[in-house]
Write a protein that holds these residues in place. Structure first.
Motif, short mmCIF file in Angstrom:
data_model
loop_
_atom_site.label_atom_id
_atom_site.label_comp_id
_atom_site.label_asym_id
_atom_site.label_seq_id
_atom_site.Cartn_x
_atom_site.Cartn_y
_atom_site.Cartn_z
N LEU A 525 -15.70 -18.68 27.32
CA LEU A 525 -14.86 -19.87 27.42
C LEU A 525 -14.25 -20.28 26.10
O LEU A 525 -13.07 -20.64 26.02
CB LEU A 525 -15.71 -21.03 27.98
N CYS A 526 -15.03 -20.24 25.02
CA CYS A 526 -14.53 -20.77 23.74
C CYS A 526 -14.62 -19.73 22.64
O CYS A 526 -15.11 -18.61 22.82
CB CYS A 526 -15.30 -22.02 23.34
N GLY A 527 -14.18 -20.13 21.46
CA GLY A 527 -14.13 -19.22 20.33
C GLY A 527 -15.49 -18.69 19.90
O GLY A 527 -15.59 -17.57 19.41
N LEU A 528 -16.56 -19.47 20.10
CA LEU A 528 -17.88 -18.98 19.71
C LEU A 528 -18.24 -17.73 20.51
O LEU A 528 -18.64 -16.72 19.95
CB LEU A 528 -18.93 -20.07 19.91
N GLY A 529 -18.10 -17.81 21.82
CA GLY A 529 -18.42 -16.65 22.65
C GLY A 529 -17.44 -15.51 22.48
O GLY A 529 -17.83 -14.34 22.47
N GLN A 530 -16.16 -15.84 22.30
CA GLN A 530 -15.14 -14.81 22.17
C GLN A 530 -15.29 -14.00 20.89
O GLN A 530 -14.88 -12.84 20.83
CB GLN A 530 -13.75 -15.46 22.21
N THR A 531 -15.87 -14.59 19.86
CA THR A 531 -16.04 -13.87 18.59
C THR A 531 -17.48 -13.45 18.32
O THR A 531 -17.73 -12.69 17.39
CB THR A 531 -15.56 -14.75 17.42
N ALA A 532 -18.43 -13.92 19.13
CA ALA A 532 -19.84 -13.56 18.92
C ALA A 532 -20.09 -12.05 18.89
O ALA A 532 -20.94 -11.58 18.13
CB ALA A 532 -20.71 -14.22 20.00
N PRO A 533 -19.37 -11.23 19.68
CA PRO A 533 -19.62 -9.79 19.64
C PRO A 533 -19.04 -9.07 18.42
O PRO A 533 -19.29 -7.87 18.25
CB PRO A 533 -18.93 -9.28 20.92
N ASN A 534 -18.30 -9.76 17.57
CA ASN A 534 -17.64 -9.08 16.45
C ASN A 534 -18.60 -8.31 15.55
O ASN A 534 -18.32 -7.16 15.18
CB ASN A 534 -16.84 -10.08 15.62
N PRO A 535 -19.76 -8.88 15.15
CA PRO A 535 -20.68 -8.10 14.33
C PRO A 535 -21.16 -6.82 15.04
O PRO A 535 -21.35 -5.78 14.41
CB PRO A 535 -21.84 -9.06 14.07
N VAL A 536 -21.37 -6.91 16.36
CA VAL A 536 -21.82 -5.74 17.11
C VAL A 536 -20.71 -4.69 17.21
O VAL A 536 -20.91 -3.51 16.91
CB VAL A 536 -22.27 -6.17 18.53
N LEU A 537 -19.52 -5.11 17.62
CA LEU A 537 -18.42 -4.17 17.80
C LEU A 537 -18.00 -3.53 16.48
O LEU A 537 -17.69 -2.34 16.43
CB LEU A 537 -17.23 -4.88 18.44
N SER A 538 -17.97 -4.31 15.41
CA SER A 538 -17.54 -3.75 14.12
C SER A 538 -18.56 -2.78 13.55
O SER A 538 -18.20 -1.75 12.97
CB SER A 538 -17.24 -4.87 13.13
N THR A 539 -19.86 -3.07 13.71
CA THR A 539 -20.87 -2.13 13.19
C THR A 539 -20.93 -0.87 14.05
O THR A 539 -21.16 0.23 13.54
CB THR A 539 -22.26 -2.80 13.13
N LEU A 540 -20.70 -1.01 15.35
CA LEU A 540 -20.61 0.19 16.19
C LEU A 540 -19.41 1.04 15.80
O LEU A 540 -19.45 2.27 15.82
CB LEU A 540 -20.49 -0.21 17.66
N ARG A 541 -18.34 0.38 15.43
CA ARG A 541 -17.11 1.08 15.07
C ARG A 541 -17.21 1.79 13.73
O ARG A 541 -16.77 2.94 13.59
CB ARG A 541 -15.96 0.05 15.04
N TYR A 542 -17.80 1.14 12.75
CA TYR A 542 -17.79 1.69 11.39
C TYR A 542 -19.13 2.28 10.93
O TYR A 542 -19.17 3.05 9.97
CB TYR A 542 -17.38 0.59 10.40
N PHE A 543 -20.21 1.91 11.60
CA PHE A 543 -21.54 2.36 11.16
C PHE A 543 -22.33 2.94 12.34
O PHE A 543 -23.54 2.77 12.43
CB PHE A 543 -22.31 1.20 10.52
N ARG A 544 -21.66 3.65 13.22
CA ARG A 544 -22.32 4.22 14.39
C ARG A 544 -23.40 5.21 13.99
O ARG A 544 -24.40 5.37 14.69
CB ARG A 544 -21.28 4.91 15.29
N ASP A 545 -23.21 5.88 12.86
CA ASP A 545 -24.22 6.84 12.39
C ASP A 545 -25.57 6.17 12.16
O ASP A 545 -26.62 6.79 12.38
CB ASP A 545 -23.74 7.54 11.12
N GLU A 546 -25.56 4.90 11.75
CA GLU A 546 -26.83 4.21 11.53
C GLU A 546 -27.51 3.91 12.87
O GLU A 546 -28.74 3.99 12.98
CB GLU A 546 -26.60 2.91 10.73
N TYR A 547 -26.73 3.54 13.86
CA TYR A 547 -27.30 3.34 15.20
C TYR A 547 -27.91 4.64 15.70
O TYR A 547 -29.04 4.65 16.24
CB TYR A 547 -26.20 2.88 16.17
N GLU A 548 -27.19 5.73 15.53
CA GLU A 548 -27.69 7.02 16.02
C GLU A 548 -28.93 7.47 15.27
O GLU A 548 -29.83 8.09 15.86
CB GLU A 548 -26.58 8.07 15.91
#
Length: 623
Positions: A525-548
């Motif tokens: 509904l609001c900006g808090l929820g709409q941006t809450a996934p940013n840390p997850v999506l950005s680390t998956l995008r740029y640091f996927r090797d660490e997740y793996e």
């Protein structure tokens, strides 16, 4: 003295100049929250008592934040006809020694951080650099923080001495309401609260909207971890915000304003309340301001501390006495806001910029920054960086110039791996993208946001999976729970991240994590929820090797996640000093004095305390 007309400001200005630039010595002590936390009050008392004991005639002032928070407590000594000297990491003993030296006619070089030349370009202390020669200050451009650390925030006269309230007089007496809006539109000022919406356009919508009365609100509900930009402005230069709000009120046709401040900021609440009272006493708030016929008043409202109240509709609900929950948009507050009436909401830093623009003109402001991103932005530069503090730079400066130039690179010589901008809702960008300029569009395209100005630097010892969970924990806890995507989605992402960190993750979890994050971002509904996934999506995008690495190899590359590391003492390095044995909270370490010690892996909780305190670096993190 009440200010009835523009000429009355000149008399007030003269009074402020007498204390801001006195004939004798002037010593300013940075006593915003950051300075007070490091002992500035004791330094101030020592300066006062020692000068009284020695009969030294000086003007002693408690100023706001000087900016270089890492060097606090900071003391600014102004010597007439010689300029100013900034002393760093002051303590009461050194403060008394400083007064003794000044009483003897000396200006000591010991502890001097920099010389601020004012109108005197010669260095008063050989070997001490000018302020603009320090990397921390060299690229800065102060507009929002123009008075912070210089004026006494409790003295409106000193604010007026720095051209304060002249922009208000210009707006009320020389310009029409539309002229003011046109000037702000021409300047290209965008909201400094994070959204970046053009300020003048928002004002125009409110002015044109049907409905009376209209309102203006200052959003001072700063809640990002590690962010303290708004707090500093309110503590150090509250009248800049008040003046901006009055100008905004005049422009849109509002006669009432609300300054909403977090209750966790007691000094900011005190300073703005005092500043509002001073403005009322002078007649700069109230009826017929400066003889213009325009009236305006401001109420100070203390927020209860909910992070979601930084979102404008939730903030409005809080002011009205309801729960701090966001509402669907449209309608936007500029059309239907406080009590259902047209309302302009801007951030502290936005309001503080307004008077500077009206005083110096839109053409001046557009000469700073880059196309589409004019002016300056204030960041709290924190984390694993050599120089921390409050930084104001032109928009368009690169991340590398900020982190390596101003910040000095990694702490203790370690390699910087990433930076997170925009608070808990921002993304984490890798070092290979540090060539990117700091502007609203570029950061968003890269997977982060400008936010309100938090910037957290991370080095090689930071686990990006752990970082994603840390910020998600914050947004999950701060979610108001009103909408399902945010309430349930953040919790689902947290559970997956926890499973990965604990060594139980699967590759399928990464696909699920990305899918949920995308759904939460799109449907909240609001900006808090709409941006809450940013840390997850950005680390998956740029640091996927660490997740793996966490999932496939059951290994934390940074050596942070407890379930995926163990600690061992290297016998060839251990001196048997016994420090780790005494400090281990669970008694997992054994060994004789001056003999190599051993860690019992079954008892060890991997808290890393032994690693952090070992004087010879004998404790190894086995990844």
């Amino acid at each position: 003295m009440r200010v009835h007309m523009r000429s009355d400001l000149d008399r007030l200005r003269a009074e402020g100049l007498s204390t801001l630039y006195p004939d004798g010595l002037r010593i300013g002590v940075g006593m915003a929250t950051c300075g007070l936390a490091t002992g500035a009050a004791a330094v101030y008392d020592a300066l006062r008592d020692e000068s009284a004991a020695r009969g030294l005639d000086l003007t002693l002032v408690a100023t706001g934040c000087i900016g270089y928070c890492q060097q606090e407590p900071l003391v600014d000594v102004r010597v007439p006809d010689r300029g100013r000297v900034l002393y760093a990491r002051m303590n009461p003993e050194r403060a008394r020694a400083l007064v003794a030296a000044l009483a003897g006619g000396e200006l000591p070089a010991e502890g001097a951080l920099a010389v601020i030349p004012e109108d005197h370009p010669s260095k008063v202390l050989p070997g001490v650099p000018f302020l603009n020669e320090l990397p921390f200050y060299a690229r800065q451009h102060k507009i929002i923080l123009r008075n912070s650390g210089l004026v006494d925030p409790t003295r409106v006269e000193e604010y007026v001495a720095r051209e304060g309230y002249q922009a208000l007089a210009h707006a009320l007496l020389d310009l029409s309401q539309q002229d003011v809006i046109d000037e702000v539109v021409s300047a290209g000022l965008r909201g400094r609260g994070g959204g970046g919406f053009p300020t003048g356009c928002k004002w125009q919508v409110c002015r044109d909207a049907a409905g009376e009365p209209k309102y203006v609100i200052c959003n001072g509900d700063e809640g990002d971890p590690g962010a303290y930009m708004d707090r500093t402005v309110l503590e150090s230069d509250p009248h800049s915000v008040i003046e901006g709000m009055i100008i905004g009120g005049y422009a849109v046709g509002a006669h009432e304003g609300t300054l909403y401040v977090r209750d966790e900021y007691p000094l900011a609440v005190e300073r703005v309340s005092q500043a509002v009272a001073q403005a009322e006493e002078l007649g700069l708030l109230g009826e017929d301001i400066l003889g213009s016929g325009f009236g305006f008043r401001i109420d100070v409202v203390r927020g209860a501390g909910a992070f979601v109240c930084g979102e404008e509709t939730a903030l409005i609900a809080s002011i009205e006495g309801g729960l701090g929950e966001p509402s669907p948009k449209p309608p936007y507050p500029a059309v239907s806001g406080l009590w259902g009436q047209p309302t302009v909401i801007n951030n502290v830093k936005t309001w503080a910029s307004v008077s500077a623009i009206l005083a110096r003109g839109a053409a001046w402001y557009t000469g700073i920054g880059v196309e589409g991103n004019r002016g300056t932005v204030v960041f709290s530069l924190v984390g694993k960086v050599a120089n921390t503090g409050l930084v104001e730079v032109p928009l368009g400066l690169t991340l590398r110039e900020m982190i390596e130039g101003i910040g000095g690179g990694g702490l203790d010589g370690k390699v910087v791996k990433a930076v997170q901008t925009g608070g808990p809702s921002g993304g984490c960008l890798p070092a290979r993208l540090f060539h990117l300029p700091i502007d609203y569009e570029t950061l968003t395209q890269a997977g982060s946001i400008m936010g309100s100005g938090g910037m957290v630097v991370m080095d090689e010892e930071t686990c990006m999976v752990d970082v994603a969970r840390y910020f998600l924990t914050f947004t999950m806890d701060e979610s108001c729970g009103k909408c399902t995507p945010c309430r349930e989605g953040t919790r689902a992402m947290y559970e997956i991240l926890t499973r990965i960190i604990d060594g139980g993750g699967t590759l399928e979890d990464l696909d699920n994590l990305e899918e949920i994050a995308t759904w939460v971002k799109a449907a909240s509904l609001c900006g808090l929820g709409q941006t809450a996934p940013n840390p997850v999506l950005s680390t998956l995008r740029y640091f996927r090797d660490e997740y793996e690495a966490h999932i496939v190899e059951k290994r934390c590359p940074a050596g942070v996640c407890r379930a995926l590391i163990r600690l061992a003492i290297q016998p060839e390095l251990c001196t048997g000093c016994g420090l780790c044995l005494r400090e281990c909270p669970v008694g997992a370490i054994t060994g004789e004095s001056k003999e190599p010690h051993v860690i019992d892996p079954d008892l060890c909780t991997r808290c890393r305390l032994c690693h952090d305190i070992c004087p010879v670096g004998a404790v190894e993190i086995v990844r």
